[in-house]
Design a protein around this motif. Structure first.
Motif: not given
Length: 145
Positions: A33-62
């Motif tokens: 894939g190109k770029g960050k394609a497959g971060m939740g599938k075939q590149h999942w191990t890389w995602t867990v190690i190097h970019d664990p906050d990639h998915f989901g919402k974080h924090g609170f906006k007033r």
């Protein structure tokens, strides 16, 4: 041991350059894939190690309507503009003291930056503690609305 020649030079003349079967390294289809394609599938191990906050919402906006923006004015500004304000009728003299209502000028809070040389009677919704000190030192008055 440090390699004296680059590996690519060593591999010159070989068909696969140390990559095993040539079909395995052929074309962009083996990139995964190109770029960050497959971060939740075939590149999942890389995602867990190097970019664990990639998915989901974080924090609170007033919500912006809940945030009250305070427009503040410094004492040195009031000192500089005192004569102009009296001439415009936005301030008045009460004996020696100059009476200024800061809300008429569009401000909500008085801060203590700068020096003042005259007595002032300033009325505002909020004052910083040091601003009240400076005003009362010279015989002035800080009136909280």
């Amino acid at each position: 041991m440090i390699r004296t020649k680059r590996k690519i030079n060593k591999q010159r003349g070989s068909r696969s350059n140390g990559g095993g079967c040539t079909k395995k390294r052929r074309g962009a289809g083996n990139k995964g894939g190109k770029g960050k394609a497959g971060m939740g599938k075939q590149h999942w191990t890389w995602t867990v190690i190097h970019d664990p906050d990639h998915f989901g919402k974080h924090g609170f906006k007033r919500p912006q309507k809940m945030i009250k923006k305070i427009s503040a004015v410094n004492l040195n500004y009031l000192e500089e503009q005192a004569d102009k304000l009296i001439a415009q009728g936005k301030a008045s003299k009460d004996g020696d003291a100059i009476v200024i209502d800061v809300t008429e000028l569009g401000y909500d809070k008085v801060l203590a930056k700068g020096k003042i040389t005259k007595a002032y009677k300033i009325s505002a919704p909020q004052f910083s503690a040091s601003a009240i000190e400076k005003i009362e030192e010279l015989g002035g008055e800080a009136i909280i609305l």
